[in-house]
Design an enzyme around this catalytic site. Structure first.
Site, PDB file in Angstrom:
ATOM      1  N   GLU A 284       0.833  -1.205   0.000  1.00 34.45           N
ATOM      2  CA  GLU A 284       0.000   0.000   0.000  1.00 34.45           C
ATOM      3  C   GLU A 284       0.870   1.258   0.000  1.00 34.45           C
ATOM      4  O   GLU A 284       0.562   2.244  -0.670  1.00 34.45           O
ATOM      5  CB  GLU A 284      -0.919  -0.018   1.223  1.00 34.45           C
ATOM      6  CG  GLU A 284      -2.186   0.802   1.053  1.00 34.45           C
ATOM      7  CD  GLU A 284      -3.186   0.525   2.174  1.00 34.45           C
ATOM      8  OE1 GLU A 284      -3.983  -0.416   2.023  1.00 34.45           O
ATOM      9  OE2 GLU A 284      -3.150   1.222   3.204  1.00 34.45           O
ATOM     10  N   GLU A 287       2.150   1.744  -3.397  1.00 35.70           N
ATOM     11  CA  GLU A 287       1.050   2.187  -4.264  1.00 35.70           C
ATOM     12  C   GLU A 287       0.810   3.686  -4.071  1.00 35.70           C
ATOM     13  O   GLU A 287       0.621   4.428  -5.033  1.00 35.70           O
ATOM     14  CB  GLU A 287      -0.207   1.388  -3.910  1.00 35.70           C
ATOM     15  CG  GLU A 287      -1.286   1.428  -4.980  1.00 35.70           C
ATOM     16  CD  GLU A 287      -2.556   0.713  -4.524  1.00 35.70           C
ATOM     17  OE1 GLU A 287      -2.534   0.018  -3.483  1.00 35.70           O
ATOM     18  OE2 GLU A 287      -3.572   0.870  -5.216  1.00 35.70           O
ATOM     19  N   CYS A 310      -8.089  -1.823   4.184  1.00 36.43           N
ATOM     20  CA  CYS A 310      -7.888  -2.938   5.112  1.00 36.43           C
ATOM     21  C   CYS A 310      -9.174  -3.388   5.773  1.00 36.43           C
ATOM     22  O   CYS A 310      -9.249  -4.473   6.315  1.00 36.43           O
ATOM     23  CB  CYS A 310      -6.945  -2.533   6.234  1.00 36.43           C
ATOM     24  SG  CYS A 310      -5.381  -1.940   5.646  1.00 36.43           S
ATOM     25  N   SER A 330      -7.082   1.871  -2.364  1.00 37.41           N
ATOM     26  CA  SER A 330      -5.924   1.041  -2.684  1.00 37.41           C
ATOM     27  C   SER A 330      -6.410  -0.338  -3.115  1.00 37.41           C
ATOM     28  O   SER A 330      -7.415  -0.839  -2.608  1.00 37.41           O
ATOM     29  CB  SER A 330      -5.051   0.916  -1.440  1.00 37.41           C
ATOM     30  OG  SER A 330      -4.180  -0.182  -1.552  1.00 37.41           O
ATOM     31  N   LYS A 369     -14.858  -9.627   9.039  1.00 42.84           N
ATOM     32  CA  LYS A 369     -13.772 -10.472   8.523  1.00 42.84           C
ATOM     33  C   LYS A 369     -14.291 -11.850   8.136  1.00 42.84           C
ATOM     34  O   LYS A 369     -13.715 -12.509   7.274  1.00 42.84           O
ATOM     35  CB  LYS A 369     -12.648 -10.580   9.551  1.00 42.84           C
ATOM     36  CG  LYS A 369     -11.854  -9.292   9.718  1.00 42.84           C
ATOM     37  CD  LYS A 369     -10.891  -9.045   8.550  1.00 42.84           C
ATOM     38  CE  LYS A 369     -10.215  -7.689   8.649  1.00 42.84           C
ATOM     39  NZ  LYS A 369      -9.485  -7.345   7.407  1.00 42.84           N
ATOM     40  N   GLU A 372     -15.603 -11.212   4.783  1.00 43.31           N
ATOM     41  CA  GLU A 372     -14.492 -10.972   3.858  1.00 43.31           C
ATOM     42  C   GLU A 372     -13.847 -12.290   3.430  1.00 43.31           C
ATOM     43  O   GLU A 372     -13.596 -12.516   2.247  1.00 43.31           O
ATOM     44  CB  GLU A 372     -13.432 -10.071   4.515  1.00 43.31           C
ATOM     45  CG  GLU A 372     -12.278  -9.712   3.581  1.00 43.31           C
ATOM     46  CD  GLU A 372     -11.167  -8.917   4.276  1.00 43.31           C
ATOM     47  OE1 GLU A 372     -10.699  -9.350   5.347  1.00 43.31           O
ATOM     48  OE2 GLU A 372     -10.760  -7.873   3.742  1.00 43.31           O
ATOM     49  N   GLU A 377     -13.721 -14.018  -4.528  1.00 42.85           N
ATOM     50  CA  GLU A 377     -12.437 -13.675  -5.145  1.00 42.85           C
ATOM     51  C   GLU A 377     -11.248 -14.018  -4.253  1.00 42.85           C
ATOM     52  O   GLU A 377     -10.107 -13.988  -4.713  1.00 42.85           O
ATOM     53  CB  GLU A 377     -12.403 -12.189  -5.550  1.00 42.85           C
ATOM     54  CG  GLU A 377     -12.415 -11.175  -4.418  1.00 42.85           C
ATOM     55  CD  GLU A 377     -13.822 -10.743  -3.989  1.00 42.85           C
ATOM     56  OE1 GLU A 377     -14.773 -11.531  -4.171  1.00 42.85           O
ATOM     57  OE2 GLU A 377     -13.959  -9.615  -3.472  1.00 42.85           O
ATOM     58  N   CYS A 514     -10.252  -0.868  14.940  1.00 38.68           N
ATOM     59  CA  CYS A 514     -10.443  -2.293  15.261  1.00 38.68           C
ATOM     60  C   CYS A 514     -10.487  -2.561  16.765  1.00 38.68           C
ATOM     61  O   CYS A 514     -11.079  -3.542  17.196  1.00 38.68           O
ATOM     62  CB  CYS A 514      -9.346  -3.124  14.636  1.00 38.68           C
ATOM     63  SG  CYS A 514      -9.032  -2.713  12.915  1.00 38.68           S
TER      64      CYS A 514
END
Lengths: 592, 161
Positions: A284, A287, A310, A330, A369, A372, A377, A514
């Site tokens: 990141e 990037e 994230c 990102s 999560k 996720e 994918e 978090c």
């Protein structure tokens, strides 16, 4: 500040004008019971619909009892918080709530951690005089959140979090009277709603109506399977909160005990998501620098600001609400998913096994999560990179079930090669941390000079929206930070209108980041708990010998041995992702 | 909840948008907007609520919450001949419930529903101001007084094509 005089429970007090009876009482050592009321002062979260009526008090000269959470003190008031009338009324209110609540406390996921149960115990309720129909509603299972609305007491905390604070708008009270429930648009399953799975509804639910999808038994079975190599990764915020489940004061770091407990649970390798957080910064951070230098070179096609990616709830939020901006975040995967991708490529190769023979478990402060890790994918031939994601609460349950005396465990270390991390990886657990970690690396890579001061104090804090300008050796870099999706929305609206001055923006869906995720031990409305965890994260960072992601020796080795260079072909394939338009389109077509 | 998946025509969407705009796309005017849109549309299907939510910049869940709170709003289309049975006090004590039950049995629908052919819909209401004629039934604008459950079949038959 204007002071007024009044009397509470025969005690003459002086209080600031505008204070509610509830707060005035609390400041004077009187804890009036509450159920629907919730306030997290430092995070600007308030829920006081005055609906449950548990907090009623008697005010002399007033015909009805007054709800203490919404009634302001007036000069000369004489208040009784535990008169016979008050206590009888409170008990009746509680008995009425209980009369439409299931009695399956023994097998409820909130058993022992339920505010209604605590209240019933406090009042010594032994029987329910009111017999009648109980409301019934289907259970709703989503990848992250389970809704068991029969247990709902209509406190509306979840609705407030979802709408006012997060501006997600997945939940609303629907129907009327006895039929009313908190549900989604058109009473659909949560999975078919705009829910981001941030889990803040779970974090504030006083009862067992909203809980996480429990995967502990699947993990126990995987560990017991001799054909599987089961590895575990732990997110930064877990170590700052897990101790609370075992009686430690909030903010106690239990990193070493946690690693020891995971080893006792017989995971084959104990690894750290912080390692993957360092890896995330390599990708990141590069990037950011890539976009920045192309922008400075006059490339008009480059999109700025870059937004962090994230947080899975945040990703789902912009996929629903700002899908046209999918090129701005990102493309770097989250640390959880980077870890999974590396475990099932780099590490399985090292072990000489197939990805099907490996099970990756993550311990997360988060319920999103779970969702996720289930995104298609993030799987190869239907084999997910991360098999199971457990919350901090689920890990605590697993430790208790396995007869592990957590408090007397020695401090142990993570395993190699995916367990080492720097302080930069640790601070991913709190708002401002990801962008500070990125700045530590981007600064040194960009300026080719060592940082004089590692701490970017200007990026820290708990204000919902923050900004700072970081001097990259003469080049001012404007950083924006938002936590809470309502705050994120404000920054996104600016970007959408072309008015954003930022080069990079960090977004975390949960208030505080978090450390206050939907999978953490419950705070029960005490924001001191969240502040203590916040301090613990920076304490862990300060104690680390290495504090910049690009100095993590195992990550340096990983690029040398396996990945090549940041943003290189292999890194791009394994560590980057893309986003989807999840708008529920209005169908415009010909009738019938 | 199952609902008939309807598809809006562009001009219908434009009409809903115009109504929202007339109320300055103000979230606080939601009830007025719903009222107007239901007058125009006859009912408030999911697709219509989505347009309203988008125009007023509020969540669809909140719009749905309001639609389901007020009995005036309906998500189901009314029949060509909407049947309303008065359940006000006077009508009720003179047997309106039996009349309503007979309509339900005869038409095989519940209150708030329409017959599959879209011909009849059934609702109950509170007092039409003709208590002297209790129990009262309305079909469209036409009022029937002193209705008994035996009359139900005959009333429905009047609307045979």
């Amino acid at each position: 500040m204007e002071l007024i005089k009044l009397t509470i429970d025969n005690k003459a007090i002086e209080i600031e004008k505008g204070t509610t009876i509830l707060k005035a009482a609390k400041q004077n050592g009187i804890n009036i019971p509450t159920l629907c009321y919730l306030e997290l002062k430092d995070l600007k979260i308030v829920n006081k619909p005055g609906g449950c009526r548990i907090c009623v008090v008697e005010v002399e000269g007033r015909r009805n009892l007054a709800p203490a959470c919404v009634t302001e003190c007036q000069p000369g008031m004489v208040i009784h918080t535990h008169s016979v009338r008050v206590i009888n009324t409170r008990r009746t209110v509680l008995e009425l709530i209980l009369s439409d609540h299931p009695f399956d406390c023994l097998i409820c996921p909130k058993n022992g951690n339920c505010e209604l149960q605590t209240m019933a115990q406090k009042f010594g309720v032994r029987e329910i005089p009111f017999q009648g129909v109980q409301s019934t509603y289907r259970k709703d299972f989503s990848p992250s959140i389970i809704r068991d609305i029969d247990k709902c007491i209509m406190c509306r905390r979840c609705e407030m979090m979802c709408n006012e604070f997060q501006t997600v708008g997945a939940l609303s009270a629907i129907n009327r009277g006895f039929e009313s429930v908190v549900s989604t648009a058109f009473d659909q399953l949560l999975e078919k709603s705009v829910c981001t799975y941030c889990g803040q509804c779970i974090a504030v639910c006083p009862v067992g109506a909203l809980t996480e999808a429990d995967h502990t038994s699947k993990v126990i079975r995987a560990i017991a399977d001799p054909t599987k190599t089961v590895i575990v990764q732990t997110a930064p915020a877990v170590r700052a909160a897990l101790g609370e489940e075992f009686g430690y004061a909030p903010g106690t770091l239990v990193t070493g005990k946690m690693a020891a407990a995971l080893r006792r649970l017989e995971f084959d390798y104990i690894f750290d998501t912080d390692w993957a957080a360092d890896l995330t910064i390599w990708e990141e951070g590069h990037e950011l620098l890539d976009r920045l230098s192309r922008h400075l070179a006059g490339d008009k096609t480059v999109k700025l600001p870059i937004l962090t990616s994230c947080c899975p709830a945040w990703v789902k939020f912009f996929e629903h609400q700002f899908p046209e901006m999918h090129e701005i975040p990102s493309t770097a995967k989250s640390p959880q998913q980077m870890f999974g991708a590396m475990a099932k490529s780099y590490f399985v190769e090292k072990l000489g096994i197939t990805r099907e023979e490996m099970v990756v478990v993550s311990i997360m402060p988060c319920v999103a999560k779970k969702y996720e890790s289930s995104r298609p994918e993030f799987a190869v031939n239907d084999n997910p990179d991360v098999d199971f994601s457990l919350t901090t609460r689920e890990l605590a349950a697993l430790i208790r079930q396995s007869n592990i005396d957590f408090n007397n465990l020695p401090d142990e270390d993570f395993d190699s090669p995916m367990g080492s991390s720097t302080g930069a990886g640790v601070i991913f657990g709190t708002t401002g941390g990801v962008i500070e970690a990125a700045c530590r690396t981007a600064y040194e890579v960009f300026t080719k000079k060592p940082l004089e001061k590692i701490d970017f104090k200007e990026l820290r804090g708990l204000d919902g929206i923050r900004s700072a300008t970081i001097d990259f050796d003469g080049l001012p870099i404007n950083i924006g930070i938002a936590h809470g999706l309502g705050n994120a929305r404000k920054l996104l609206e600016e970007v959408k209108a072309g008015k954003s001055k930022f080069h990079a923006i960090e977004i975390m869906a949960c208030p505080g980041g978090c450390i206050n995720g939907g999978g953490q031990p419950l705070h029960h409305g005490d924001s001191e708990v969240i502040k203590a965890r916040w301090r613990a994260i920076y304490e862990e960072d300060a104690n680390k010998p290495l504090r910049k992601s690009h100095e993590n020796p195992d990550i340096i080795k990983l690029y040398e041995e396996y990945l090549g260079k940041p943003l290189g072909e292999k890194a791009h394939h394994l560590l980057h992702t893309h986003y989807f338009d999840r708008r529920t389109d209005i169908v415009i077509d010909l009738e019938k | 909840m199952s609902h008939v998946k309807i598809v809006l025509k562009t001009e219908q969407v434009d009409e809903i948008k115009a109504i929202c705009k007339a109320f300055h796309n103000d979230e606080g005017e939601l009830i007025n907007v719903l009222h107007k849109v239901q007058t125009f549309f006859g009912y408030l299907p999911a697709e219509v609520q989505e347009v309203i939510a988008h125009e007023l910049r509020m969540s669809v869940a909140k719009v749905f919450g309001v639609v389901t709170f007020y009995s005036f709003f309906t998500m189901k289309p009314k029949g060509r001949f909407p049947i309303s049975v008065c359940m006000g006090t006077a009508c009720y004590v003179r047997g309106a419930e039996k009349v309503l039950d007979e309509f339900k049995r005869h038409l095989k629908i519940k209150v708030g529903e329409s017959t599959p052919d879209g011909k009849f819909s059934l609702s109950s209401l509170r007092c039409v101001g003709a208590c002297g004629l209790a129990p009262v039934v309305m079909v469209g604008e036409k009022v029937y007084g002193r209705v008994s459950s035996e009359d139900v079949k005959k009333i429905v038959a009047e609307y045979n094509d």
